[in-house]
Design a protein around this motif. Structure first.
Motif, PDB file in Angstrom:
ATOM      1  N   TYR A 265       0.827  -1.205   0.000  1.00  0.00           N
ATOM      2  CA  TYR A 265       0.000   0.000   0.000  1.00  0.00           C
ATOM      3  C   TYR A 265       0.866   1.262   0.000  1.00  0.00           C
ATOM      4  CZ  TYR A 265      -4.023  -2.966   1.054  1.00  0.00           C
ATOM      5  OH  TYR A 265      -5.020  -3.911   0.984  1.00  0.00           O
ATOM      6  N   ASP A 266       1.380   1.612   1.170  1.00  0.00           N
ATOM      7  CA  ASP A 266       2.022   2.913   1.348  1.00  0.00           C
ATOM      8  C   ASP A 266       3.304   3.058   0.532  1.00  0.00           C
ATOM      9  OD1 ASP A 266       0.330   4.021   3.781  1.00  0.00           O
ATOM     10  OD2 ASP A 266       0.821   1.947   4.233  1.00  0.00           O
ATOM     11  N   LYS A 267       4.168   2.034   0.556  1.00  0.00           N
ATOM     12  CA  LYS A 267       5.385   2.136  -0.238  1.00  0.00           C
ATOM     13  C   LYS A 267       5.043   2.161  -1.722  1.00  0.00           C
ATOM     14  CE  LYS A 267       9.856   0.106  -1.343  1.00  0.00           C
ATOM     15  NZ  LYS A 267      10.840  -0.982  -1.141  1.00  0.00           N
ATOM     16  N   GLY A 268       4.161   1.259  -2.141  1.00  0.00           N
ATOM     17  CA  GLY A 268       3.812   1.203  -3.558  1.00  0.00           C
ATOM     18  C   GLY A 268       3.240   2.502  -4.083  1.00  0.00           C
ATOM     19  N   GLY A 269       2.391   3.148  -3.280  1.00  0.00           N
ATOM     20  CA  GLY A 269       1.849   4.435  -3.706  1.00  0.00           C
ATOM     21  C   GLY A 269       2.920   5.487  -3.866  1.00  0.00           C
ATOM     22  N   ARG A 270       3.916   5.471  -2.980  1.00  0.00           N
ATOM     23  CA  ARG A 270       5.000   6.450  -3.083  1.00  0.00           C
ATOM     24  C   ARG A 270       5.910   6.145  -4.254  1.00  0.00           C
ATOM     25  NH1 ARG A 270       1.667   6.540  -0.429  1.00  0.00           N
ATOM     26  NH2 ARG A 270       1.017   8.022  -2.001  1.00  0.00           N
ATOM     27  N   VAL A 271       6.085   4.872  -4.588  1.00  0.00           N
ATOM     28  CA  VAL A 271       6.877   4.511  -5.766  1.00  0.00           C
ATOM     29  C   VAL A 271       6.196   5.039  -7.024  1.00  0.00           C
ATOM     30  CG1 VAL A 271       7.629   2.560  -7.183  1.00  0.00           C
ATOM     31  CG2 VAL A 271       8.010   2.535  -4.710  1.00  0.00           C
ATOM     32  N   LEU A 272       4.882   4.922  -7.087  1.00  0.00           N
ATOM     33  CA  LEU A 272       4.156   5.467  -8.232  1.00  0.00           C
ATOM     34  C   LEU A 272       4.293   6.988  -8.289  1.00  0.00           C
ATOM     35  CD1 LEU A 272       0.938   3.270  -8.144  1.00  0.00           C
ATOM     36  CD2 LEU A 272       2.843   3.113  -9.763  1.00  0.00           C
ATOM     37  N   HIS A 273       4.331   7.634  -7.144  1.00  0.00           N
ATOM     38  CA  HIS A 273       4.515   9.087  -7.131  1.00  0.00           C
ATOM     39  C   HIS A 273       5.886   9.454  -7.695  1.00  0.00           C
ATOM     40  CE1 HIS A 273       3.762  13.189  -5.881  1.00  0.00           C
ATOM     41  NE2 HIS A 273       4.917  13.216  -5.230  1.00  0.00           N
TER      42      HIS A 273
ATOM     43  N   ASP B 281      15.931  17.347  -2.241  1.00  0.00           N
ATOM     44  CA  ASP B 281      14.573  16.843  -2.472  1.00  0.00           C
ATOM     45  C   ASP B 281      13.544  17.884  -2.072  1.00  0.00           C
ATOM     46  OD1 ASP B 281      12.509  15.133  -3.222  1.00  0.00           O
ATOM     47  OD2 ASP B 281      12.463  14.106  -1.291  1.00  0.00           O
ATOM     48  N   SER B 282      13.681  19.039  -2.648  1.00  0.00           N
ATOM     49  CA  SER B 282      12.804  20.150  -2.277  1.00  0.00           C
ATOM     50  C   SER B 282      11.357  19.929  -2.711  1.00  0.00           C
ATOM     51  CB  SER B 282      13.328  21.450  -2.893  1.00  0.00           C
ATOM     52  OG  SER B 282      13.466  21.321  -4.304  1.00  0.00           O
ATOM     53  N   GLN B 283      11.118  18.959  -3.596  1.00  0.00           N
ATOM     54  CA  GLN B 283       9.752  18.638  -4.004  1.00  0.00           C
ATOM     55  C   GLN B 283       9.138  17.528  -3.150  1.00  0.00           C
ATOM     56  OE1 GLN B 283       9.868  17.753  -8.199  1.00  0.00           O
ATOM     57  NE2 GLN B 283      10.244  19.883  -8.779  1.00  0.00           N
ATOM     58  N   SER B 284       9.884  17.027  -2.176  1.00  0.00           N
ATOM     59  CA  SER B 284       9.404  15.975  -1.266  1.00  0.00           C
ATOM     60  C   SER B 284       8.821  14.792  -2.027  1.00  0.00           C
ATOM     61  CB  SER B 284       8.346  16.549  -0.304  1.00  0.00           C
ATOM     62  OG  SER B 284       8.883  17.562   0.494  1.00  0.00           O
ATOM     63  N   GLN B 285       9.608  14.275  -2.967  1.00  0.00           N
ATOM     64  CA  GLN B 285       9.113  13.178  -3.782  1.00  0.00           C
ATOM     65  C   GLN B 285       9.761  11.843  -3.448  1.00  0.00           C
ATOM     66  OE1 GLN B 285      10.616  14.972  -7.524  1.00  0.00           O
ATOM     67  NE2 GLN B 285      11.527  12.980  -7.952  1.00  0.00           N
ATOM     68  N   LEU B 286      10.927  11.841  -2.828  1.00  0.00           N
ATOM     69  CA  LEU B 286      11.636  10.594  -2.604  1.00  0.00           C
ATOM     70  C   LEU B 286      11.071   9.813  -1.429  1.00  0.00           C
ATOM     71  CD1 LEU B 286      15.439  11.420  -3.032  1.00  0.00           C
ATOM     72  CD2 LEU B 286      13.868  10.413  -4.701  1.00  0.00           C
ATOM     73  N   LEU B 287      11.052   8.508  -1.584  1.00  0.00           N
ATOM     74  CA  LEU B 287      10.799   7.605  -0.474  1.00  0.00           C
ATOM     75  C   LEU B 287      12.156   7.246   0.110  1.00  0.00           C
ATOM     76  CD1 LEU B 287       8.958   5.795   1.224  1.00  0.00           C
ATOM     77  CD2 LEU B 287       9.230   4.033  -0.526  1.00  0.00           C
ATOM     78  N   ALA B 288      12.504   7.863   1.218  1.00  0.00           N
ATOM     79  CA  ALA B 288      13.846   7.695   1.780  1.00  0.00           C
ATOM     80  C   ALA B 288      13.846   8.149   3.223  1.00  0.00           C
ATOM     81  CB  ALA B 288      14.863   8.507   0.973  1.00  0.00           C
ATOM     82  N   GLN B 289      14.894   7.743   3.940  1.00  0.00           N
ATOM     83  CA  GLN B 289      15.187   8.307   5.252  1.00  0.00           C
ATOM     84  C   GLN B 289      16.300   9.325   5.075  1.00  0.00           C
ATOM     85  OE1 GLN B 289      15.449   4.221   7.126  1.00  0.00           O
ATOM     86  NE2 GLN B 289      14.808   5.409   8.903  1.00  0.00           N
ATOM     87  N   PHE B 290      16.132  10.480   5.703  1.00  0.00           N
ATOM     88  CA  PHE B 290      17.066  11.575   5.507  1.00  0.00           C
ATOM     89  C   PHE B 290      17.770  11.938   6.803  1.00  0.00           C
ATOM     90  CE2 PHE B 290      15.796  12.788   1.256  1.00  0.00           C
ATOM     91  CZ  PHE B 290      14.480  12.372   1.176  1.00  0.00           C
ATOM     92  N   ASN B 291      19.052  12.159   6.698  1.00  0.00           N
ATOM     93  CA  ASN B 291      19.831  12.822   7.737  1.00  0.00           C
ATOM     94  C   ASN B 291      20.491  14.000   7.037  1.00  0.00           C
ATOM     95  OD1 ASN B 291      21.489  13.698   9.759  1.00  0.00           O
ATOM     96  ND2 ASN B 291      22.701  11.823   9.892  1.00  0.00           N
ATOM     97  N   GLU B 292      19.781  15.115   7.010  1.00  0.00           N
ATOM     98  CA  GLU B 292      20.190  16.274   6.216  1.00  0.00           C
ATOM     99  C   GLU B 292      20.648  17.381   7.154  1.00  0.00           C
ATOM    100  OE1 GLU B 292      18.456  19.080   2.569  1.00  0.00           O
ATOM    101  OE2 GLU B 292      17.149  17.649   3.590  1.00  0.00           O
ATOM    102  N   GLU B 293      21.900  17.737   7.042  1.00  0.00           N
ATOM    103  CA  GLU B 293      22.497  18.713   7.943  1.00  0.00           C
ATOM    104  C   GLU B 293      22.028  20.121   7.581  1.00  0.00           C
ATOM    105  OE1 GLU B 293      26.900  20.134   8.004  1.00  0.00           O
ATOM    106  OE2 GLU B 293      26.808  18.297   9.206  1.00  0.00           O
ATOM    107  N   ARG B 294      21.419  20.793   8.560  1.00  0.00           N
ATOM    108  CA  ARG B 294      21.006  22.189   8.401  1.00  0.00           C
ATOM    109  C   ARG B 294      21.112  22.888   9.740  1.00  0.00           C
ATOM    110  NH1 ARG B 294      15.531  20.276   6.279  1.00  0.00           N
ATOM    111  NH2 ARG B 294      16.542  18.429   7.147  1.00  0.00           N
ATOM    112  N   SER B 295      21.458  24.154   9.699  1.00  0.00           N
ATOM    113  CA  SER B 295      21.555  24.928  10.932  1.00  0.00           C
ATOM    114  C   SER B 295      20.160  25.344  11.382  1.00  0.00           C
ATOM    115  CB  SER B 295      22.407  26.178  10.699  1.00  0.00           C
ATOM    116  OG  SER B 295      21.721  27.070   9.812  1.00  0.00           O
TER     117      SER B 295
END
Length: 872
Positions: free
Chosen positions: A464-472, A602-616
């Motif tokens: 369900y949830d992963k598959g829908g995001r893959v289609l996105h 990923d400013s469009q928030s499209q990836l199915l991923a876990q992020f560790n993104e360094e920002r101040s």
């Protein structure tokens, strides 16, 4: 099929109730999962189908560290071999309510698939077979058969080539309640046919009959070849009591009054579909009729919900129009009906032309105050989209289930985006990604998986949830025009057939002209998801963006990730850079005339991923104020929640309370719990304003909950007033607060509303009485028990058990018998567990209860519960 998801649960449970329920699911899942030693959270129990706990990990070899989420080897599960095609099924059925039997005659039209067949093997579970005969032009011929109560093996009079069809008539009695108990966390029972309150003895429940065929339970009520790669036309004649309405697939072609006071309704589906999609419903319903392009659109509900039918289901014709235009394939069936039934065993089911929903989709006018898109409308969209993806084009095997469920899941996003805008769609996207990532902590499988232990294992957050995001992601990669053109090609070229995933890939490749094996291989055929560490630096007019894929690449791939990076500099609009991540460690140089204010991967928030993104902190604050989506705002709020002692962050949280989108306001309120930052008086005033004036009831309820956590605030008049709020969620939040800090008149206030029909409020009152009540409230629990939805009983029983600790043991007998009965006999395992936990609250002071619990444990047959009981 739609899971009974956490967002639907959200309408029914209070915060405290959810906490207890999720704790139960966490303990239950970790008890069976190898991740139980890691301390990681496990999936919440989801609603149109629940996640199944992960299997044990494969053994390590040669010192290799095997991740806890890697499942054990499972048997290969190919598509069913087709020896015979079921072309048409005609059923004539009536019902014995007392015995809960179906008395049926089936006429099957069949044809050998390729090789001549002299034997016909049918699925027929738990029947009494009365007669089997071959129909002839002039004379019927009795056929010999062998039957083991699962398979009916019929010897034909000769071998039939594929050029010649033949008909077999079978007289039988289906006895669903005499079948061995089965089912899964996704679909709680597999007996196929259900009699609800058949003798009318349950005071607050209507008499109904309904069916549930997925995965292979249609053969519990009619003989067939119960595999998804079969397709048949269908005609069902149901003889019922004259006061009842009926519903089945296709159109009602005749309705005949009988001399014995019954009526026979005949429903005919002229286009073929898979056997698991066959359905019947009988009951006392009000039917509200509309139309779309001349096709009937109907809603079946219990009569007391007539006034709110269109508020719940009324967008259905608009959805049919939207999906038809998007797909370029008009809704492909002769009608569309939806019905709400009692005691449904899953969330909803996309039977061809006749979707069955659980009763919780019905709503009072007060319920509608608290409804949002994810409450019911997403389920309605999901099941409707199945009429194309699942019914019109069907998975050939359960291994390819995402070809049904991922598309239905993604339809929820498509409709939210179209009808309610980008923010609502972004909220749904965030929810779905989190659902999958939560499950992925204890289970990672390919989307298309040919190895599994039980076909029910496929009904999880991957499909369900992963598959829908893959289609996105696929949509974002190829673009909207190509995406929907590809779906049109897939539907047109494969209509009324059963397919595997290669058909989808070919449709996209032929449309776009691009080889997309890389995409389908990494996202559909391999397990896992990217885990990304992202850092950046600025020097010499360039941003150096480093992307590291840190996932375990022994068991997961290095992903190819086309993605957009946005850079804000000079106070101007962001500059978007399209990059293609292909390596485990990769650095991209992006031009920038001065040090950027924000670099967002990923400013469009499209990836199915876990992020560790360094920002101040400054970058996160900038991100919130310049966010391009709800997800970007939500992420900034989440990462800043522990920094509210800083004035800039505190100001941001307060600004978020005025955001146009309700979910941003609610998230900010959640992060302001236990606030001890600057300007506390101003924050308190903001919270009071939101609690009393916000137009969204979910926001007001959260504001009350947040206010109750402030160290120096006393808002009793506000809580007392909120008890009478028109919103049940707001009232329930206030009752929950008062249960822990009651005022002199609180019990009188609660007594004035304790006849409520609202599920959330009923649970809150149970919580209040459990902590502040005594013998006087004991009859209330017993009286209201029949009104509590099954989904709420887990929490209700624990409140009941808590109350009984406050009353004399001599008064407990009736309550103990109630808890014992549910702990032994409830159909849902979580209800049995709730009753057991209610008993456990009494055990420390009662040897009798301890002995009773021991006996319950010893006689329990459900492995999930046995595992949990052993931990208590």
């Amino acid at each position: 099929m739609k899971r009974f998801s956490s967002v639907i649960v959200g309408m029914k449970y209070l915060v405290s109730g959810l906490t207890s329920l999720l704790l139960f699911v966490h303990l239950l899942a970790t008890a069976q999962s190898p991740s139980s030693t890691t301390g990681k959270p496990t999936p919440k129990a989801p609603a149109r189908k629940k996640a199944v706990p992960a299997a044990a990990p494969a053994p390590a070899s040669a010192g290799l560290v095997v991740p806890s989420w890697l499942p054990a080897d499972a048997p290969y599960q190919p598509a069913a071999t087709i020896l015979t095609d079921v072309l048409d099924t005609k059923l004539d059925v009536r019902f014995d309510y007392k015995k809960q039997y179906l008395l049926g005659t089936a006429v099957l039209t069949l044809r050998s698939h390729f090789y001549p067949q002299s034997e016909l093997v049918l699925d027929a579970k738990g029947f009494d077979i009365q007669k089997v005969e071959l129909l002839g032009d002039k004379k019927n011929k009795t056929l010999n058969y062998n039957y083991n109560r699962r398979k009916l093996v019929i010897t034909l009079d000769h071998a039939y080539p594929r050029s010649t069809s033949y008909q077999v008539r079978i007289a039988y009695v289906a006895k669903p309640n005499e079948l061995p108990q089965g089912g899964s966390a996704a679909i709680r029972s597999d007996k196929g046919l259900y009699f609800i309150n058949p003798l009318g003895l349950e005071k607050n429940k209507p008499r109904q009959i309904w069916t549930q065929g997925e995965t292979e339970s249609s053969s519990c009520w009619f003989p067939t070849i119960d595999k998804p790669n079969q397709r048949m036309t269908q005609e069902i004649s149901m003889t019922v009591e004259k006061q009842f309405k009926t519903l089945s697939n296709g159109l009602l072609v005749s309705s005949k009054a009988n001399t014995d006071g019954t009526r026979t309704d005949t429903w005919k589906l002229s286009e073929p579909h898979a056997p698991y999609l066959a359905a019947m419903v009988v009951g006392d319903f009000t039917v509200i009729s509309e139309s779309w392009h001349g096709k009937p659109v109907e809603y079946y509900v219990e009569p007391q919900y007539t006034g709110t039918v269109r508020a719940v289901f009324g967008h259905t014709p608009e959805m049919m129009e939207f999906f038809s235009k998007k797909l370029g394939v008009e809704y492909p069936w002769a009608k569309y009906a939806q019905v709400a039934v009692r005691d449904y065993i899953s969330g909803a089911m996309e039977n061809t032309t006749a979707t069955i929903h659980g009763a919780t989709i019905q709503a009072t006018r007060r319920d509608l105050i608290d409804a949002n898109y994810q409450t019911a409308e997403s389920t309605i969209a999901h099941e409707l989209f199945h009429q194309w993806f699942g019914d019109y084009v069907t998975t050939e095997s359960w291994a390819n289930l995402p070809l049904n469920e991922s598309f239905a899941d993604y339809s929820e996003y498509l409709w939210a985006e179209h009808k309610y805008g980008a923010a609502e769609a972004s909220l749904l996207q965030e929810t779905k990604i989190n659902n999958y990532l939560e499950e992925a902590q204890s289970k990672r499988e390919p989307l298309i998986r040919y190895r599994y232990t039980n076909r029910e294992d496929m009904f999880d957050r991957h499909s369900y949830d992963k598959g829908g995001r893959v289609l996105h992601m696929l949509r974002k990669y190829v673009g909207d025009d190509a995406f929907f053109a590809s779906l049109n090609r897939y539907l047109v070229e494969n209509k009324q057939t059963a397919v595997e995933v290669s058909k989808l890939r070919v449709a996209f490749e032929e449309t776009t002209g691009e080889d997309l094996m890389w995409f389908f291989n990494q996202w559909f055929m391999q397990r896992g998801h990217p885990e990304l560490r992202i850092t950046h630096s600025y020097t010499g007019g360039q941003v150096a963006l480093r992307v590291q894929q840190v996932q375990d690449t022994v068991f997961q791939p290095i992903f190819r990730l086309p993605v957009t990076v946005s850079v804000w500099a000079n106070g101007a609009a962001p500059t978007d850079h399209r990059i293609n991540v292909t390596k485990a460690d990769q650095t991209f140089l992006l031009p920038a005339s001065q040090k950027p204010l924000l670099v967002k991967f990923d400013s469009q928030s499209q990836l199915l991923a876990q992020f560790n993104e360094e920002r101040s902190q400054d970058e996160l604050i900038f991100q919130f104020y310049h966010a391009q989506s709800y997800q970007q705002k939500s992420e900034a709020l989440e990462l800043l929640q522990n920094k509210t002692a800083d004035l800039g962050v505190s100001s941001l949280m307060r600004a978020a309370l005025n955001d146009r989108f309700w979910a941003v306001r609610r998230a900010a309120l959640d992060h302001l719990r236990h606030y001890r930052g600057p300007e506390p008086e101003g924050v308190r005033k903001d919270l009071q304003r939101v609690a009393t004036t916000d137009p969204n009831s979910r926001v007001r309820a959260q504001a009350l909950t947040t206010m109750a956590t402030l160290p120096d605030g006393k808002y009793s008049p506000l809580y007392s007033k909120a008890v009478a709020d028109s919103s049940a969620l707001v009232a329930a939040a206030a009752v929950e607060i008062l249960s822990k800090r009651p005022e002199a008149n609180s019990r009188q206030q609660i007594a004035a509303i304790d006849n409520t029909a609202s599920g959330p409020l009923l649970l809150a009152i149970a919580s209040f009485y459990s902590l502040n009540g005594g013998l006087d409230q004991y009859p209330w629990f017993l009286r209201r028990l029949p009104d509590v939805p099954e989904a709420d009983l887990y929490v209700f029983f624990q409140s009941f058990g808590t109350l009984m600790t406050h009353i004399p043991p001599v008064e407990r007998d009736k309550g103990l018998k109630v808890l014992e009965d549910y702990a032994r006999n409830a159909s849902r395992y979580e209800v049995r567990l709730g009753a057991y936990r209610g008993l456990a609250l009494l055990a420390p002071t009662s040897p009798q209860v301890k002995a009773l619990m021991k006996n319950i444990r010893e006689k329990e047959t459900d492995d999930r519960l046995k595992t949990f009981y052993n931990l208590m």
